[in-house]
Design a protein around this motif. Structure first.
Motif, mmCIF file in Angstrom:
data_model
loop_
_atom_site.group_PDB
_atom_site.id
_atom_site.type_symbol
_atom_site.label_atom_id
_atom_site.label_comp_id
_atom_site.label_asym_id
_atom_site.label_seq_id
_atom_site.Cartn_x
_atom_site.Cartn_y
_atom_site.Cartn_z
ATOM 1 N N MET A 199 0.858 -1.175 0.000
ATOM 2 C CA MET A 199 0.000 0.000 0.000
ATOM 3 C C MET A 199 0.897 1.230 0.000
ATOM 4 S SD MET A 199 -3.003 1.237 2.595
ATOM 5 C CE MET A 199 -3.893 2.748 2.258
ATOM 6 N N ARG A 200 0.658 2.122 -0.929
ATOM 7 C CA ARG A 200 1.325 3.405 -1.043
ATOM 8 C C ARG A 200 2.625 3.533 -0.260
ATOM 9 N NH1 ARG A 200 -2.952 7.982 -2.220
ATOM 10 N NH2 ARG A 200 -2.023 7.723 -4.244
ATOM 11 N N GLY A 201 3.747 3.211 -0.910
ATOM 12 C CA GLY A 201 5.038 3.377 -0.261
ATOM 13 C C GLY A 201 5.718 2.077 0.114
ATOM 14 N N PHE A 202 5.017 0.931 -0.042
ATOM 15 C CA PHE A 202 5.671 -0.374 0.168
ATOM 16 C C PHE A 202 6.532 -0.400 1.437
ATOM 17 C CE2 PHE A 202 4.568 -0.859 -4.251
ATOM 18 C CZ PHE A 202 4.411 -2.217 -4.437
ATOM 19 N N GLY A 203 5.977 -0.084 2.581
ATOM 20 C CA GLY A 203 6.733 -0.216 3.825
ATOM 21 C C GLY A 203 7.506 1.030 4.222
ATOM 22 N N ILE A 204 7.634 1.971 3.297
ATOM 23 C CA ILE A 204 8.395 3.180 3.597
ATOM 24 C C ILE A 204 7.567 4.133 4.477
ATOM 25 C CG2 ILE A 204 9.566 5.182 2.608
ATOM 26 C CD1 ILE A 204 9.825 3.431 0.031
ATOM 27 N N THR A 205 6.275 4.157 4.223
ATOM 28 C CA THR A 205 5.417 5.090 4.954
ATOM 29 C C THR A 205 5.464 4.849 6.466
ATOM 30 O OG1 THR A 205 4.051 4.824 2.982
ATOM 31 C CG2 THR A 205 3.169 6.219 4.736
ATOM 32 N N PRO A 206 5.308 3.585 6.931
ATOM 33 C CA PRO A 206 5.431 3.361 8.378
ATOM 34 C C PRO A 206 6.832 3.698 8.905
ATOM 35 C CG PRO A 206 4.347 1.496 7.321
ATOM 36 C CD PRO A 206 4.871 2.358 6.225
ATOM 37 N N ALA A 207 7.870 3.467 8.079
ATOM 38 C CA ALA A 207 9.236 3.815 8.507
ATOM 39 C C ALA A 207 9.341 5.333 8.675
ATOM 40 C CB ALA A 207 10.250 3.326 7.476
ATOM 41 N N ALA A 208 8.749 6.077 7.752
ATOM 42 C CA ALA A 208 8.804 7.542 7.824
ATOM 43 C C ALA A 208 8.027 8.043 9.036
ATOM 44 C CB ALA A 208 8.236 8.146 6.536
ATOM 45 N N PHE A 209 6.886 7.431 9.281
ATOM 46 C CA PHE A 209 6.080 7.801 10.458
ATOM 47 C C PHE A 209 6.904 7.630 11.738
ATOM 48 C CE2 PHE A 209 3.833 5.153 13.674
ATOM 49 C CZ PHE A 209 3.212 6.172 14.393
ATOM 50 N N ALA A 210 7.526 6.455 11.887
ATOM 51 C CA ALA A 210 8.293 6.196 13.108
ATOM 52 C C ALA A 210 9.492 7.136 13.205
ATOM 53 C CB ALA A 210 8.753 4.731 13.123
ATOM 54 N N THR A 211 10.187 7.314 12.093
ATOM 55 C CA THR A 211 11.371 8.181 12.084
ATOM 56 C C THR A 211 11.007 9.614 12.477
ATOM 57 O OG1 THR A 211 12.615 6.877 10.490
ATOM 58 C CG2 THR A 211 13.119 9.228 10.572
ATOM 59 N N GLU A 212 9.925 10.128 11.916
ATOM 60 C CA GLU A 212 9.587 11.526 12.198
ATOM 61 C C GLU A 212 9.110 11.733 13.642
ATOM 62 O OE1 GLU A 212 10.605 13.907 10.330
ATOM 63 O OE2 GLU A 212 11.309 12.409 8.910
ATOM 64 N N VAL A 213 8.423 10.735 14.201
ATOM 65 C CA VAL A 213 8.060 10.839 15.626
ATOM 66 C C VAL A 213 9.332 10.828 16.470
ATOM 67 C CG1 VAL A 213 6.854 9.724 17.542
ATOM 68 C CG2 VAL A 213 5.781 9.795 15.281
ATOM 69 N N GLN A 214 10.261 9.959 16.070
ATOM 70 C CA GLN A 214 11.536 9.876 16.771
ATOM 71 C C GLN A 214 12.295 11.208 16.717
ATOM 72 O OE1 GLN A 214 12.984 7.813 18.710
ATOM 73 N NE2 GLN A 214 15.204 7.785 18.396
ATOM 74 N N MET A 215 12.269 11.879 15.574
ATOM 75 C CA MET A 215 12.976 13.172 15.453
ATOM 76 C C MET A 215 12.431 14.164 16.487
ATOM 77 S SD MET A 215 15.096 12.355 13.157
ATOM 78 C CE MET A 215 16.042 13.764 12.620
ATOM 79 N N ASP A 216 11.121 14.171 16.653
ATOM 80 C CA ASP A 216 10.515 15.076 17.649
ATOM 81 C C ASP A 216 10.934 14.680 19.063
ATOM 82 O OD1 ASP A 216 9.322 16.533 15.691
ATOM 83 O OD2 ASP A 216 7.304 15.732 15.980
ATOM 84 N N GLN A 217 11.037 13.355 19.291
ATOM 85 C CA GLN A 217 11.412 12.896 20.626
ATOM 86 C C GLN A 217 12.863 13.278 20.945
ATOM 87 O OE1 GLN A 217 9.967 9.178 21.899
ATOM 88 N NE2 GLN A 217 7.894 9.794 21.343
ATOM 89 N N ILE A 218 13.719 13.202 19.928
ATOM 90 C CA ILE A 218 15.112 13.617 20.115
ATOM 91 C C ILE A 218 15.151 15.116 20.462
ATOM 92 C CG2 ILE A 218 17.325 13.995 18.919
ATOM 93 C CD1 ILE A 218 16.683 11.398 17.334
ATOM 94 N N ALA A 219 14.374 15.903 19.733
ATOM 95 C CA ALA A 219 14.327 17.358 19.986
ATOM 96 C C ALA A 219 13.857 17.630 21.420
ATOM 97 C CB ALA A 219 13.398 18.028 18.972
ATOM 98 N N ASP A 220 12.835 16.913 21.839
ATOM 99 C CA ASP A 220 12.314 17.045 23.210
ATOM 100 C C ASP A 220 13.402 16.760 24.235
ATOM 101 O OD1 ASP A 220 9.790 17.789 22.764
ATOM 102 O OD2 ASP A 220 8.831 15.907 23.406
ATOM 103 N N ARG A 221 14.085 15.621 24.041
ATOM 104 C CA ARG A 221 15.092 15.190 24.999
ATOM 105 C C ARG A 221 16.219 16.215 25.118
ATOM 106 N NH1 ARG A 221 17.515 10.267 26.603
ATOM 107 N NH2 ARG A 221 15.507 9.304 26.213
ATOM 108 N N LEU A 222 16.635 16.768 23.968
ATOM 109 C CA LEU A 222 17.765 17.693 23.978
ATOM 110 C C LEU A 222 17.330 19.134 24.217
ATOM 111 C CD1 LEU A 222 19.757 16.286 20.919
ATOM 112 C CD2 LEU A 222 20.151 15.811 23.325
ATOM 113 N N GLY A 223 16.016 19.356 24.253
ATOM 114 C CA GLY A 223 15.531 20.721 24.376
ATOM 115 C C GLY A 223 15.869 21.565 23.149
#
Ligand code: FES
Ligand code: FES
Lengths: 454, 155
Positions: free
Chosen positions: A372-396
């Protein structure tokens, strides 16, 4: 082509769409067409002990009933693990066991009720995390994992991840659950198979992957593809086609798809309609109900994704360990390919010099998941982008800064060592910020993909 | 079997139907008018929409015998053959149709709106189309199309 760049171009098929002239598969009118209905498994896992179609065959209005015994080659797929109709082992609730062609829907439904079916139910496994455990019941005879080389996961490795974790200022870990998603195109799965004099067949299909499916259908039906492109494809790949009988031509007509989104990349109805057309000598149409489509057509399988990043105080990600588990359902379909693409792109549009991705493709007793749209890339992008926000949170830190600090620069490479010579992640983010009315600080505005990383 | 007499797109028809037969089945299976689509058959998606004496209905949940003597308009009948309705032109030019499967129902729902309200607001268009699902366009361009058609019809 240059004369159309920058210009609005109307759709070549747009006028037919707005006047109602477009003919979808279900709109093909062939006199005498029979209605197809399938007997589907009421259990998620089991063995067929007895299947008796004799009473159904004698019902008024019934032209033909098929079971696994009627399928010339009852295994298909890119990894040919899926039967057209279950012979013995049921792997998911809703799996087709037999199919009826009758003069109308009522006659077909009544005939289904007359089919004798005895099943010995077995323990099903519906949770991929359970299916991965030692000693879990087998979801399928081939095992619960897709195997790559000698591993039960697909892996992508770059650099020295363990060392990166030793050098990290912070370690940020997050778990992401991505549920399954149904494509739900407005046009449900539908197939119309029309037999001609001689052993010839025309199939009107909703397929999004005509040439793949033409080849697979020729395999299932043991027919010679009538189409030149298919013959060339066959000559190139040398496999998957069986052509040892007298069948001459299979004419596969498609291209008008009422929405697909990756949900029509697997054969779901063409094989059954074709077999019934050949058996009855009459046109056969199998249109799935909306409920069948929602329950049993392919879908985006659920994901369980864990990301653990080694991060510096400046917000650079210097190492990533990612473990992704895909609930593939009961057959390969396009799942292995989906998991591979997920692994290749698991690090997102960011330059991470040390990466270890493991993607598990786990089989459960659910309907087969697929593309489905993106062949597995879409869930990877979702997880990665949430992670980017979490890194920003942790480091302020500002999440824009974390992203732009890690974004690919020209000449850097992906975890599969593909060197990128045309990169614009930073510029895209700058553009996005401007459009969203976000005022980026000067040093981020001055950043460019062509600048070498400091 | 019962005899149903109805007018479709200006033409009279007489067909034999059962007690359970739907208007959608009459149109598609008996009269071979295929612009109304079977999207769900349960009244949830709007792909089977037609105008019944000018009123928007879902033909999949309209019993055939309930339309005895009435007049049905499908997409094929909203304009003289060979001509094009401003809504059709607007959907084509504004990319209001992608795969096209929802389009017949969308255009008929839009026509029902514009016949009653020639100058709808964006919100009124949304409201009027709320029973018609589209999986391709994301709706924005459909709404743009209806507003463009309304403008054209006024000028
Ligand atoms: S087909 Fe009638 S509302 Fe969906
Ligand atoms: S254009 Fe495809 S469903 Fe609307």
């Amino acid at each position: 082509m240059s004369n159309v760049i920058g210009q609005r171009v109307t759709r070549y098929d747009g006028m037919a769409h707005v006047t109602g002239e477009t003919k979808f598969v279900d709109d093909q009118v062939v006199p005498g067409t029979l209605t197809v209905k399938a007997l589907r498994s009421p259990v998620s896992k089991g063995k067929i002990k007895n299947l008796d179609i004799s009473a159904a065959e004698k019902m008024p209005g019934v032209a033909g009933v098929i079971t696994a015994a009627d399928v010339p080659c009852n295994a298909f797929g890119l990894i040919p693990d899926q039967p057209v109709l279950v012979g013995e082992d049921i792997r998911y609730k809703g799996e087709a066991i037999a199919a009826v062609a009758a003069v109308d829907e009522d006659a077909a439904m009544e005939a289904l009720e007359k089919i004798g079916l005895e099943i010995e139910e077995q323990q099903a496994v519906l949770d991929p995390l359970e299916a991965m455990k030692d000693g879990a019941p087998q979801t399928r005879p081939e095992g619960n994992f897709q195997i790559w080389d000698d591993n039960n996961y697909r892996q992508v490795n770059l650099g020295d991840v363990d060392k990166a974790f030793e050098q990290a200022d912070e370690i940020v870990e997050s778990v992401h659950l991505h549920p399954s998603v149904e494509h739900a195109p407005m046009e449900p799965i539908c197939s119309l198979a029309v037999p001609h004099a001689g052993p010839k067949l025309t199939i009107y299909t909703v397929s999004q992957a005509l040439y793949f499916h033409l080849g697979m259908l020729c395999g299932i039906l043991q027919m010679e593809p009538g189409d030149l492109h298919c013959k060339q494809w066959k000559a190139k790949t040398g496999s998957a086609w069986r052509h040892n009988t007298g069948y001459a031509d299979l004419n596969y007509v498609g291209g008008t798809v009422g929405g697909g989104f990756g949900g029509k990349n697997d054969i779901m109805a063409d094989h059954v309609a074709a077999l019934l057309a050949l058996k009855t000598g009459r046109p056969c149409k199998w249109r799935w109900t909306r409920a069948e489509d929602l329950l049993y057509s392919t879908f985006r399988g659920a994901w369980h994704i864990t990301i653990k990043d080694a991060v510096t105080k400046q917000g650079r990600i210097i190492g990533r360990q990612m473990t992704s588990i895909r609930d593939a359902g009961s057959y390969a379909s396009l799942n292995p390919y989906v998991v591979e693409k997920h692994c290749y792109l698991g690090a997102g549009p960011y330059f991470i010099p040390n990466v270890r991705v493991r993607g598990y493709c786990v089989y459960t007793n659910k309907p087969p998941a697929s593309s489905m749209r993106g062949f597995g890339i879409t869930p990877a992008a979702f997880a990665t982008e949430v992670q980017m926000d979490q890194i920003a949170d942790r480091l302020g830190m500002d999440p824009w800064e974390v992203r732009m600090t890690n974004a690919f620069r020209k000449g850097e490479f992906t975890p599969t060592k593909r060197i990128l010579n045309s990169v614009a992640v930073i510029e895209v983010l700058q553009n996005l910020a401007a459009k969203a009315g976000v005022e980026l600080p000067g040093h981020l505005k001055a950043m460019a993909s062509t600048q070498e990383r400091g | 079997m019962h005899t149903l007499e109805l007018t479709v797109n200006g033409q009279g028809h007489k067909v034999e139907v059962g007690l359970k037969t739907t208007l959608l089945e009459v149109l598609r299976d008996k009269l071979h008018i295929t612009s109304p689509k079977v999207g769900c058959n349960t009244g949830d998606c709007g792909t089977c929409s037609v105008l019944l004496d000018g009123v928007l209905v879902r033909s999949c949940i309209t019993n055939a015998l309930s339309v005895q003597g009435k007049s049905v308009t499908t997409l094929e009948g909203i304009i003289e053959p060979g001509d094009i309705h401003p809504l059709q032109k607007a959907f084509h030019e504004n990319y209001g149709s992608q795969c096209g499967f929802c389009t017949p129902g969308m255009i008929l729902a839009s026509k029902a709106l514009l016949d009653a309200n020639p100058s709808p607001t964006r919100d009124e268009v949304k409201e009027a189309l709320s029973g018609n699902l589209c999986r391709c366009t994301g709706y924005v361009k459909i709404i743009d199309s209806v507003l463009a058609a309304a403008d054209e019809m006024k000028s």
